[in-house]
Design an enzyme around this catalytic site. Structure first.
Site, PDB file in Angstrom:
ATOM      1  N   GLN A 124       0.826  -1.213   0.000  1.00 52.74           N
ATOM      2  CA  GLN A 124       0.000   0.000   0.000  1.00 52.74           C
ATOM      3  C   GLN A 124       0.863   1.269   0.000  1.00 52.74           C
ATOM      4  O   GLN A 124       0.477   2.285   0.569  1.00 52.74           O
ATOM      5  CB  GLN A 124      -0.973  -0.019   1.187  1.00 52.74           C
ATOM      6  N   SER A 125       2.012   1.221  -0.642  1.00 52.92           N
ATOM      7  CA  SER A 125       2.884   2.389  -0.714  1.00 52.92           C
ATOM      8  C   SER A 125       2.211   3.542  -1.464  1.00 52.92           C
ATOM      9  O   SER A 125       1.677   3.361  -2.562  1.00 52.92           O
ATOM     10  CB  SER A 125       4.173   1.994  -1.440  1.00 52.92           C
TER      11      SER A 125
END
Ligand SMILES: *Cc1c(COP(=O)(O)O)cnc(C)c1O
Length: 342
Positions: free
Chosen positions: A77-78
């Site tokens: 989930q960068s």
């Protein structure tokens, strides 16, 4: 021709200063004289965030080297990889993203919604890496992917995130520091303390370096979001030393300028503790301000704790973005913030 800024290649992605907004209801609720929010979540590109400022220098570097393909690595989930995919599109570059399995989660929303969905919509090519805790191994795997692409004729640029590389992204927060100093001068108000997330350290190191270089002595608290304070402090010191080398100058920092608070990291990267959950609920319901459970709510938890310890201060919070992760953490947030489940 790529323009230069601070002596380094710079590709503009967003050319406006982000606003400073007062949050009076929040301030009252936590006993602060005032809370100001630097809205770096509002800097335009594909939901924005602190990575937009950083990417101006990485994309500038890639373009100045004649690259046509950018590669980078980050957590599933960068926000960085999502913003990079958008920035590459602006400049007609291809983008390859390696998603590292860093967070112990087996959840459909986590693995496919939020930033992952955006990466796909933005047309990036996704690769997966399973041993997410190992930064060196992740870098090596990315280098292998780049080698494969070069054999097919691509001109590759790997965004250098390992701490041994110059922190080009920190230059973006030297820009933010300059913006803040101007905003302090215009308003005549200087806060007592600034709160910022400390992960890769590009944001924290650039901000503190930039403020001190401009003679602004406001204390800055870096709130740990990725690793513990005893590991993060030397990392920020190293980053500031690298900046001084890049500018061939003596560092403007004085002993004690690097302040790290690790109290809000547990239970770990990408996982929210009770103070983080409280911060999400309080800001959403007091001010309509949305914070994410990975980064910004931990930083806000740090600000809230400081205000409760020492009331009546003027506090400034850097909102570094991260909104899309909310949807990836939908199940956790329903359970922890709302006390319900699907
Ligand atoms: C990456 C990120 C941070 C941490 O910034 P670093 O420059 O990596 O230290 C903070 N907040 C958000 C929303 C982020 O995406």
């Amino acid at each position: 021709m790529v323009e230069q800024r601070h002596g380094f290649p710079h590709a503009p992605l967003w050319s406006h200063a982000t606003p400073l907004e007062p949050q009076p209801r929040l301030a009252k609720a936590i006993g602060a004289r005032s809370v100001l929010i630097k809205r770096d979540d509002c800097n335009g590109l594909a939901f924005g965030g602190n990575k937009v400022r950083q990417l101006e220098y990485y994309i500038g570097d890639a373009l100045s080297q004649g690259a046509d393909t950018v590669l980078l690595t980050g957590a599933v989930q960068s926000n960085f990889v999502r913003t990079a995919a958008a920035a590459c599109n602006r400049y007609g570059l291809k983008c390859h993203i390696q998603l590292e399995d860093r967070v112990p989660k087996d959840d459909r929303d986590y693995n496919s919604s939020g930033n992952v969905l955006l990466n796909e919509l933005l047309g990036a090519t996704l690769h997966y890496f399973n041993e997410g805790g190992d930064e060196t191994a992740a870098d090596n795997k990315l280098a292998e992917i780049a080698e494969g692409l070069r054999q097919q004729g691509a001109k590759t640029y790997i965004v250098p995130m390992h701490p041994s590389h110059n922190p080009l992204g920190a230059l973006g927060y030297i820009d933010c520091a300059a913006e803040l100093v101007k905003q302090f001068e215009t308003s005549g108000n200087v806060p007592d303390r600034i709160f910022v997330g400390s992960g890769s350290g590009n944001t924290h190191s650039g901000l503190i370096y930039g403020l001190r270089k401009l003679g602004c002595q406001v204390p800055v608290s870096g709130i740990c979001v990725r690793r513990s304070a005893n590991l993060q402090k030397p990392r920020i010191e190293q980053r500031c030393g690298q900046l001084a080398n890049m500018f061939q100058e003596t560092s403007p920092l004085k002993p004690g300028d690097i302040v790290i608070d690790g109290a809000f990291l547990p239970p770990g990267y990408g996982q929210a503790g009770p103070d983080t959950i409280e911060a999400i609920k309080l800001c959403a319901q007091m001010e309509g301000l949305v914070l994410d459970p990975v980064y910004t709510a931990k930083v806000m938890a740090g600000l809230i704790a400081e205000s409760r310890r020492n009331p009546n201060q003027d506090l400034l919070f850097i909102h570094s973005g991260g909104g899309p992760a909310i949807f990836a953490y939908a199940n956790d947030l329903r359970r922890s913030v709302l006390g319900t489940s699907e």
